[in-house]
Design a protein around this motif. Structure first.
Motif, PDB file in Angstrom:
ATOM      1  N   ILE A 241       0.220  -8.919 -40.333  1.00 40.23           N
ATOM      2  CA  ILE A 241       0.001  -7.436 -39.586  1.00 40.23           C
ATOM      3  C   ILE A 241       0.696  -7.500 -38.323  1.00 40.23           C
ATOM      4  CG2 ILE A 241      -1.822  -7.491 -40.906  1.00 40.23           C
ATOM      5  CD1 ILE A 241      -3.884  -8.345 -38.286  1.00 40.23           C
ATOM      6  N   PHE A 242       0.391  -6.890 -37.755  1.00 43.23           N
ATOM      7  CA  PHE A 242       1.754  -6.331 -36.710  1.00 43.23           C
ATOM      8  C   PHE A 242       0.691  -5.803 -34.982  1.00 43.23           C
ATOM      9  CE2 PHE A 242       4.093  -5.923 -40.515  1.00 43.23           C
ATOM     10  CZ  PHE A 242       4.888  -7.370 -40.205  1.00 43.23           C
ATOM     11  N   VAL A 243       1.689  -5.979 -34.302  1.00 45.08           N
ATOM     12  CA  VAL A 243       1.456  -6.277 -33.198  1.00 45.08           C
ATOM     13  C   VAL A 243       2.015  -5.373 -32.690  1.00 45.08           C
ATOM     14  CG1 VAL A 243       0.785  -6.728 -30.345  1.00 45.08           C
ATOM     15  CG2 VAL A 243      -0.367  -8.066 -32.680  1.00 45.08           C
ATOM     16  N   GLU A 244       2.067  -4.016 -31.144  1.00 45.16           N
ATOM     17  CA  GLU A 244       2.611  -3.254 -30.826  1.00 45.16           C
ATOM     18  C   GLU A 244       3.179  -3.188 -29.386  1.00 45.16           C
ATOM     19  OE1 GLU A 244       1.832   1.046 -31.729  1.00 45.16           O
ATOM     20  OE2 GLU A 244       0.601   0.071 -33.517  1.00 45.16           O
ATOM     21  N   THR A 245       3.830  -3.146 -28.672  1.00 43.30           N
ATOM     22  CA  THR A 245       5.096  -3.565 -27.836  1.00 43.30           C
ATOM     23  C   THR A 245       3.812  -2.799 -26.282  1.00 43.30           C
ATOM     24  OG1 THR A 245       6.428  -2.176 -27.669  1.00 43.30           O
ATOM     25  CG2 THR A 245       6.791  -4.460 -28.353  1.00 43.30           C
ATOM     26  N   SER A 246       3.332  -2.160 -26.787  1.00 45.62           N
ATOM     27  CA  SER A 246       2.865  -0.727 -25.811  1.00 45.62           C
ATOM     28  C   SER A 246       0.996  -0.317 -25.789  1.00 45.62           C
ATOM     29  CB  SER A 246       3.415   0.749 -26.388  1.00 45.62           C
ATOM     30  OG  SER A 246       3.320   1.303 -27.647  1.00 45.62           O
ATOM     31  N   VAL A 247       0.764  -1.149 -27.287  1.00 51.14           N
ATOM     32  CA  VAL A 247      -0.907  -1.636 -27.597  1.00 51.14           C
ATOM     33  C   VAL A 247      -1.100  -2.166 -27.183  1.00 51.14           C
ATOM     34  CG1 VAL A 247      -1.855  -0.993 -29.449  1.00 51.14           C
ATOM     35  CG2 VAL A 247      -0.346   1.044 -28.909  1.00 51.14           C
ATOM     36  N   SER A 248      -2.523  -2.451 -26.583  1.00 47.24           N
ATOM     37  CA  SER A 248      -3.106  -3.477 -26.752  1.00 47.24           C
ATOM     38  C   SER A 248      -3.089  -5.426 -27.640  1.00 47.24           C
ATOM     39  CB  SER A 248      -4.596  -3.588 -25.706  1.00 47.24           C
ATOM     40  OG  SER A 248      -5.176  -4.733 -25.832  1.00 47.24           O
ATOM     41  N   GLU A 249      -3.351  -5.721 -27.725  1.00 40.37           N
ATOM     42  CA  GLU A 249      -3.624  -7.051 -28.829  1.00 40.37           C
ATOM     43  C   GLU A 249      -4.513  -7.018 -29.341  1.00 40.37           C
ATOM     44  OE1 GLU A 249      -1.675 -10.966 -28.620  1.00 40.37           O
ATOM     45  OE2 GLU A 249      -0.205 -10.156 -27.466  1.00 40.37           O
ATOM     46  N   LYS A 250      -6.175  -6.229 -28.693  1.00 37.76           N
ATOM     47  CA  LYS A 250      -6.665  -7.443 -28.914  1.00 37.76           C
ATOM     48  C   LYS A 250      -7.959  -6.683 -30.103  1.00 37.76           C
ATOM     49  CE  LYS A 250     -11.158  -7.114 -26.447  1.00 37.76           C
ATOM     50  NZ  LYS A 250     -12.146  -6.791 -24.864  1.00 37.76           N
ATOM     51  N   SER A 251      -6.587  -5.470 -31.014  1.00 35.81           N
ATOM     52  CA  SER A 251      -7.881  -4.782 -31.934  1.00 35.81           C
ATOM     53  C   SER A 251      -6.975  -5.819 -32.807  1.00 35.81           C
ATOM     54  CB  SER A 251      -7.506  -2.993 -31.792  1.00 35.81           C
ATOM     55  OG  SER A 251      -6.226  -3.308 -31.911  1.00 35.81           O
ATOM     56  N   ILE A 252      -6.074  -6.003 -33.213  1.00 31.64           N
ATOM     57  CA  ILE A 252      -4.848  -5.915 -33.878  1.00 31.64           C
ATOM     58  C   ILE A 252      -5.381  -7.685 -34.411  1.00 31.64           C
ATOM     59  CG2 ILE A 252      -2.860  -7.550 -34.918  1.00 31.64           C
ATOM     60  CD1 ILE A 252      -3.982  -4.900 -35.374  1.00 31.64           C
ATOM     61  N   ASN A 253      -5.858  -8.913 -32.899  1.00 32.43           N
ATOM     62  CA  ASN A 253      -6.800  -9.994 -32.681  1.00 32.43           C
ATOM     63  C   ASN A 253      -7.557 -10.098 -33.455  1.00 32.43           C
ATOM     64  OD1 ASN A 253      -4.411 -11.268 -32.214  1.00 32.43           O
ATOM     65  ND2 ASN A 253      -4.330 -11.124 -30.041  1.00 32.43           N
ATOM     66  N   ALA A 254      -9.093  -8.825 -33.444  1.00 29.02           N
ATOM     67  CA  ALA A 254     -10.059  -9.493 -33.873  1.00 29.02           C
ATOM     68  C   ALA A 254      -9.703  -9.228 -35.531  1.00 29.02           C
ATOM     69  CB  ALA A 254     -10.860  -8.134 -33.636  1.00 29.02           C
ATOM     70  N   VAL A 255      -9.256  -8.580 -36.079  1.00 24.50           N
ATOM     71  CA  VAL A 255      -8.574  -8.434 -37.426  1.00 24.50           C
ATOM     72  C   VAL A 255      -8.425  -9.637 -37.977  1.00 24.50           C
ATOM     73  CG1 VAL A 255      -7.611  -7.367 -39.430  1.00 24.50           C
ATOM     74  CG2 VAL A 255      -7.953  -5.597 -37.493  1.00 24.50           C
ATOM     75  N   VAL A 256      -7.248 -10.146 -37.455  1.00 25.48           N
ATOM     76  CA  VAL A 256      -7.651 -11.594 -37.564  1.00 25.48           C
ATOM     77  C   VAL A 256      -7.894 -12.561 -37.793  1.00 25.48           C
ATOM     78  CG1 VAL A 256      -5.356 -13.608 -37.290  1.00 25.48           C
ATOM     79  CG2 VAL A 256      -4.721 -11.730 -36.677  1.00 25.48           C
ATOM     80  N   THR A 257      -8.695 -12.162 -36.986  1.00 27.34           N
ATOM     81  CA  THR A 257      -9.880 -13.201 -36.905  1.00 27.34           C
ATOM     82  C   THR A 257     -11.092 -13.352 -37.864  1.00 27.34           C
ATOM     83  OG1 THR A 257      -9.907 -13.924 -34.616  1.00 27.34           O
ATOM     84  CG2 THR A 257     -12.164 -13.730 -35.217  1.00 27.34           C
ATOM     85  N   GLY A 258     -11.235 -11.505 -38.089  1.00 27.02           N
ATOM     86  CA  GLY A 258     -12.423 -11.099 -39.378  1.00 27.02           C
ATOM     87  C   GLY A 258     -11.721 -11.864 -40.747  1.00 27.02           C
ATOM     88  N   CYS A 259     -10.510 -11.248 -41.324  1.00 31.47           N
ATOM     89  CA  CYS A 259      -9.587 -12.813 -41.886  1.00 31.47           C
ATOM     90  C   CYS A 259     -10.128 -13.919 -42.086  1.00 31.47           C
ATOM     91  CB  CYS A 259      -8.182 -11.474 -42.389  1.00 31.47           C
ATOM     92  SG  CYS A 259      -8.424 -10.477 -42.789  1.00 31.47           S
ATOM     93  N   LYS A 260      -9.925 -14.424 -41.152  1.00 35.26           N
ATOM     94  CA  LYS A 260      -9.755 -16.199 -41.033  1.00 35.26           C
ATOM     95  C   LYS A 260     -11.783 -16.410 -41.576  1.00 35.26           C
ATOM     96  CE  LYS A 260      -6.215 -17.406 -38.232  1.00 35.26           C
ATOM     97  NZ  LYS A 260      -6.031 -17.981 -37.704  1.00 35.26           N
ATOM     98  N   GLU A 261     -11.863 -15.506 -41.047  1.00 35.86           N
ATOM     99  CA  GLU A 261     -13.648 -16.191 -41.263  1.00 35.86           C
ATOM    100  C   GLU A 261     -14.288 -15.289 -42.845  1.00 35.86           C
ATOM    101  OE1 GLU A 261     -16.079 -13.082 -38.424  1.00 35.86           O
ATOM    102  OE2 GLU A 261     -15.541 -14.788 -36.805  1.00 35.86           O
ATOM    103  N   LYS A 262     -13.075 -14.853 -43.120  1.00 41.70           N
ATOM    104  CA  LYS A 262     -13.411 -14.228 -45.088  1.00 41.70           C
ATOM    105  C   LYS A 262     -12.332 -15.356 -45.501  1.00 41.70           C
ATOM    106  CE  LYS A 262     -16.056  -9.540 -44.885  1.00 41.70           C
ATOM    107  NZ  LYS A 262     -15.834  -8.497 -45.220  1.00 41.70           N
ATOM    108  N   GLY A 263     -12.344 -16.323 -45.053  1.00 40.32           N
ATOM    109  CA  GLY A 263     -11.180 -17.075 -45.799  1.00 40.32           C
ATOM    110  C   GLY A 263      -9.925 -16.653 -46.487  1.00 40.32           C
ATOM    111  N   HIS A 264      -9.261 -15.275 -45.911  1.00 45.33           N
ATOM    112  CA  HIS A 264      -8.079 -14.714 -45.572  1.00 45.33           C
ATOM    113  C   HIS A 264      -7.163 -15.279 -44.585  1.00 45.33           C
ATOM    114  CE1 HIS A 264      -4.452 -12.633 -47.217  1.00 45.33           C
ATOM    115  NE2 HIS A 264      -5.075 -11.826 -46.227  1.00 45.33           N
ATOM    116  N   ASP A 265      -6.164 -16.030 -45.000  1.00 44.63           N
ATOM    117  CA  ASP A 265      -4.935 -16.582 -43.340  1.00 44.63           C
ATOM    118  C   ASP A 265      -3.829 -15.537 -43.089  1.00 44.63           C
ATOM    119  OD1 ASP A 265      -4.012 -17.255 -41.464  1.00 44.63           O
ATOM    120  OD2 ASP A 265      -2.749 -19.126 -42.535  1.00 44.63           O
ATOM    121  N   VAL A 266      -4.372 -14.453 -42.441  1.00 41.80           N
ATOM    122  CA  VAL A 266      -3.150 -13.812 -42.392  1.00 41.80           C
ATOM    123  C   VAL A 266      -3.086 -14.268 -40.827  1.00 41.80           C
ATOM    124  CG1 VAL A 266      -4.353 -11.557 -41.445  1.00 41.80           C
ATOM    125  CG2 VAL A 266      -2.628 -11.348 -42.175  1.00 41.80           C
TER     126      VAL A 266
END
Length: 303
Positions: A241-266
């Protein structure tokens, strides 16, 4: 918001009542709001005008508020170019008011209404991120070209030749994008980003686009939005998944963390230029360079 708009409109009035800013005797002065518009101006007008952009790299136009310095630039300009369709949300009223005083071009509003996509969650509004479909963006480029000819008819042939050359380059870019996207397996043509800036891109190039926020970064998102996006990523076995240069990456990092907690490495597939380009003077600081870098990042991460 109303107080802000009233205060800036009052400043416009003060500038208008004060002594006129001296104009160059040789070249018209053009001011564009975003980097994408500025790039179109310089590709068409070259050295026949002086030009500048209000918003630079990493600036979010949805949230941007004009400063007194910006108003000075607007009032000095012979021509103002902005996207329109409410992209410059906090400056929209000001830009319309300026349009009663000087040549002002809402470039994206030249696109036929039937080619605009409705903004989900916004009544009677359209998605303003039209530059991510090259064929739609060409309407905006031609609108800018027509306005430059209106401003400076002496150089009509120069502007027309440059416009034809630039459109040819955009057509080549469009074909490059189609060839690159074809390298991604169809099941993996899902683009997940921080907000819905890439809907036109998905429509034009056959990708499903999912953004955590809506078309504007002003929109809120909650835990359910994050949870739904995590489920979609896992169900479709999305690799990046992708971060945008003009938007905070905090929200996308939360998605990455949530995926890892469910056993999916994105993974984070890279930074995409969405509402702003890269540094002026670099490849990413041009429309063609920015678009190419985005496509390369998407294809490399998903294929």
């Amino acid at each position: 918001m109303r107080k802000y708009a009233f205060a800036l409109m009052a400043l416009i009035g003060l500038y208008g009542c004060s002594s006129k800013v001296e104009k160059s005797n040789s070249k018209p002065h053009v001011v564009a709001t975003t980097g994408m518009l500025y790039d179109a101006v310089i590709n068409i007008a070259g050295d026949k005008v002086t030009s500048e952009a209000i918003m630079g790299p990493g600036v979010d136009p949805h949230l941007y508020k004009a400063t007194q310095g910006d108003l000075a630039k607007f009032n000095k300009a012979d021509m103002i170019v902005y996207n329109g369709i409410l992209l410059e949300g906090k400056m929209s009223e000001i830009l319309k008011k300026l349009g009663r005083k000087k040549l002002t071009v809402a470039a994206a509003e030249s696109i036929p209404k039937e080619l605009l996509k409705s903004a989900i969650g916004y009544k009677n509004a359209y998605d303003p991120h039209v530059w991510f479909d090259i064929k739609r963006w060409k309407y905006a480029v031609n609108e800018i070209s027509d306005a430059l000819i209106q401003l400076d008819s002496t150089n009509r042939q120069f502007y027309e030749a440059n416009t034809r050359s630039y459109i040819t380059q955009l057509d080549s870019l469009d074909q490059y994008v189609r060839n690159q996207i074809a390298e991604i397996p169809e099941s993996q043509r899902i683009l997940v980003t921080a907000h819905d800036a890439f809907t036109y891109f998905g429509d034009a190039y056959g990708m499903q686009v999912e953004g955590l926020q809506g078309i504007s970064t002003v929109a809120d998102f909650g835990l359910k939005d994050i949870a739904d996006l995590i489920d979609l990523i896992i169900e479709n076995n999305i690799k990046a998944i992708f971060v945008e240069t003009s938007v905070s990456e905090k929200s996308i990092n939360a998605v990455v963390t949530g995926c890892k907690e469910k056993g999916h490495d994105v993974k984070i597939g890279g930074y995409l230029y969405s509402d702003a380009m890269g540094e002026f003077g670099t490849e990413e600081g041009t429309y063609i360079g920015m678009f190419s870098k985005n496509v390369d990042a998407i294809v490399n991460a998903l294929k």
